[in-house]
Design an enzyme around this catalytic site. Structure first.
Site, mmCIF file in Angstrom:
data_model
loop_
_atom_site.group_PDB
_atom_site.id
_atom_site.type_symbol
_atom_site.label_atom_id
_atom_site.label_comp_id
_atom_site.label_asym_id
_atom_site.label_seq_id
_atom_site.Cartn_x
_atom_site.Cartn_y
_atom_site.Cartn_z
ATOM 1 N N ILE A 132 48.615 31.693 28.569
ATOM 2 C CA ILE A 132 49.295 30.463 28.110
ATOM 3 C C ILE A 132 48.260 29.415 27.696
ATOM 4 O O ILE A 132 47.371 29.103 28.488
ATOM 5 C CB ILE A 132 50.160 29.835 29.234
ATOM 6 C CG1 ILE A 132 51.080 30.872 29.862
ATOM 7 C CG2 ILE A 132 50.924 28.627 28.729
ATOM 8 C CD1 ILE A 132 51.796 30.361 31.117
ATOM 9 N N GLY A 134 47.996 45.394 37.509
ATOM 10 C CA GLY A 134 46.785 44.605 37.218
ATOM 11 C C GLY A 134 47.009 43.103 37.253
ATOM 12 O O GLY A 134 46.228 42.344 36.696
ATOM 13 N N GLU A 159 39.787 28.318 29.445
ATOM 14 C CA GLU A 159 41.235 28.334 29.183
ATOM 15 C C GLU A 159 41.942 29.426 29.983
ATOM 16 O O GLU A 159 43.070 29.248 30.462
ATOM 17 C CB GLU A 159 41.468 28.551 27.680
ATOM 18 C CG GLU A 159 42.908 28.502 27.239
ATOM 19 C CD GLU A 159 43.544 27.129 27.440
ATOM 20 O OE1 GLU A 159 43.079 26.155 26.852
ATOM 21 O OE2 GLU A 159 44.531 27.048 28.200
ATOM 22 N N VAL A 174 40.108 42.165 33.220
ATOM 23 C CA VAL A 174 40.015 41.194 32.121
ATOM 24 C C VAL A 174 38.832 41.528 31.200
ATOM 25 O O VAL A 174 38.961 41.515 29.969
ATOM 26 C CB VAL A 174 39.880 39.753 32.678
ATOM 27 C CG1 VAL A 174 39.764 38.744 31.541
ATOM 28 C CG2 VAL A 174 41.070 39.406 33.552
ATOM 29 N N GLY A 231 46.796 32.467 32.601
ATOM 30 C CA GLY A 231 46.526 33.689 31.835
ATOM 31 C C GLY A 231 46.523 33.431 30.337
ATOM 32 O O GLY A 231 45.678 32.685 29.828
ATOM 33 N N LYS A 238 44.163 26.972 40.760
ATOM 34 C CA LYS A 238 44.645 26.610 39.428
ATOM 35 C C LYS A 238 45.159 25.169 39.381
ATOM 36 O O LYS A 238 44.924 24.460 38.402
ATOM 37 C CB LYS A 238 45.732 27.596 38.985
ATOM 38 C CG LYS A 238 45.142 28.990 38.716
ATOM 39 C CD LYS A 238 46.228 30.035 38.593
ATOM 40 C CE LYS A 238 45.670 31.411 38.297
ATOM 41 N NZ LYS A 238 46.668 32.469 38.468
HETATM 42 N N1 HSE Z 1 46.218 37.184 40.371
HETATM 43 C C1 HSE Z 1 46.490 36.215 39.372
HETATM 44 C C2 HSE Z 1 48.004 36.074 39.214
HETATM 45 C C3 HSE Z 1 45.857 36.619 38.080
HETATM 46 O O1 HSE Z 1 48.732 36.926 39.749
HETATM 47 O O2 HSE Z 1 48.469 35.135 38.612
HETATM 48 C C4 HSE Z 1 45.818 35.563 37.034
HETATM 49 O O3 HSE Z 1 45.053 34.472 37.425
#
Ligand code: HSE
Length: 408
Positions: A131, A182, A124, A12, A129, A200
């Protein structure tokens, strides 16, 4: 001129540096001021990069530089990210982060420190990610009493489950591909065991309901027990298996939150969210369901959200954005005891006895697949309390059983 520091140059972090440098005129136009990355904090050697002169391994340089007004923390993990973020906020620098572990564990505390120092703490990129979800939920849906948040919040597991369904790929091969692209965490255990999803939903629930929800308060199950056989039965029953996170407001000031693989009916839009895509369904009392959809992982989608936060901080250097919630408390998150449907897969060497007892216990069940050849019955129960379903299942003659909740 507004100076920015980036802490971390991994997947990132390198995306953030690239956008900040390659899209500099665009970012400056949005900020209506000149903006520049002054430092990139990293221990590894990146001397071959065109912006190599920005690298430093000395955090003190960043925190003690009064010219640096915004710091992006994209290192991940709790230590030393927590200590660094705290010191930056105390030094009156706004901080943006993609670090969901940090926000899920220390969010309320860091938001309080940001408020005491009249700076911003934005995150955010920590959920979904690329969104936009936290800002829309806190701002655009501000008029709503939010009742529930349900979503697919991990790109890696959704990618793996999808590869298993569509390409008949093994779990390990699909996971290796997700790592290569990634999407996965440094240690993909956090993805497949559901911890990333749990962090999350903690952030979403804290923001939606106003009180911090800690990861240890959320019952979490990953996808390691999901087999190709489960996936195939789910498909035949008109469903898809997804790693679902949900948080719901309950009467009396409590909430419920959980993470688990669930069967999602094909009539639910979440069942069609595939690959690295995430989707979050927010139910507001005025809006009804609102769904947010997009790439939930990967270098550039996540970097896009981090840079948007940098831009927001730059536009609000002297004003605070209100993304605050209170500290949490023990007993705030309680188990979900509402009625549900369940997917059940039972197996027995004595298929006839199992089938007979199944028919006696669930006489009206039509949503089932009986496979005499493999000695299995896969079925979806009517909506009922978990304890009642368990009592019924106890009366069936099987040798092994697997259950999953169902999402309509
Ligand atoms: N490892 C996380 C995923 C990355 O696969 O969603 C994003 O937070």
């Amino acid at each position: 001129m507004i100076y920015v520091a980036i802490m971390g140059h991994g997947t990132v972090g390198s995306g953030v540096a690239e956008i900040m440098i390659n899209h500099n005129p665009l970012v400056a136009e949005k900020v209506r001021d000149k903006i520049e990355v002054k430092y990139i904090l990293e221990l590894r050697d990146f001397s071959s990069l065109p912006y190599a002169e920005k690298f430093t391994d000395d955090f003190e340089k960043i925190v003690n530089d009064p010219e640096v007004k915004i710091v992006a923390e994209v290192m991940g993990g709790i230590h030393p990210a927590y200590e660094f973020v705290k010191r930056c906020l105390e030094a009156k620098k706004s901080v943006v982060t993609s670090n969901k572990e940090l926000v899920a564990m220390k969010g309320a505390e860091l938001l309080k420190i940001a408020s005491e120092n009249s700076v911003n703490f934005l995150f955010e990129a920590s959920v979904g990610g690329g969104i936009p979800i936290l800002r829309p939920m806190a701002q655009c849906l501000a008029a709503n009493d939010i009742n529930s948040v349900t979503g697919i919040l991990n790109g890696t597991t959704n990618y793996v489950l999808n590869k298993m369904i569509v390409d008949d790929m093994s779990f390990d091969t699909a996971l290796a591909l997700a790592q290569e692209k990634g999407f996965a965490e440094k240690d993909p255990t956090a993805d497949i065991e559901g911890h990333d999803t749990c962090r999350k939903i903690c952030i979403l629930a804290s923001l939606a309901f106003g009180k911090h929800v800690y990861p240890e308060q959320v019952k979490t199950e990953g996808i390691t027990n999901v087999t190709l056989e489960d996936v195939a039965y789910a498909q035949k029953l008109g469903c898809a298996i997804k790693l679902i996170a949900r948080a719901k407001k309950l009467p009396g000031g409590h909430i419920t939150a959980e993470v688990a693989p669930m069967l999602v009916s094909n009539s639910n839009m979440l069942s069609h969210v595939n690959g690295v895509f995430n989707a979050i369904m927010v139910h507001g009392d005025a809006t009804g369901d609102v769904m947010f959809y997009g790439k939930g992982a990967g270098k550039m989608p996540t970097a896009s959200a981090v840079v948007a936060d940098i831009i927001d901080c730059a536009k609000h250097l002297h004003a605070r954005k209100y993304f605050d919630w209170q500290e949490g408390e023990e007993g705030y998150v309680v188990p979900d005891t509402s009625k549900k449907r369940f997917f059940v897969l039972i197996k027995s060497l004595d298929f006839e006895a199992m089938s007979k007892s199944f028919n006696a216990v669930f006489p009206d069940n039509t949503w089932n697949i009986k496979n005499e050849f493999s000695g299995e019955i896969a079925f979806i129960t009517d909506e009922d309390f978990e304890v009642e379903i368990s009592k019924k299942l106890d009366k069936i003659k099987y040798e092994s059983i697997k259950t999953m909740k169902m999402l309509f």
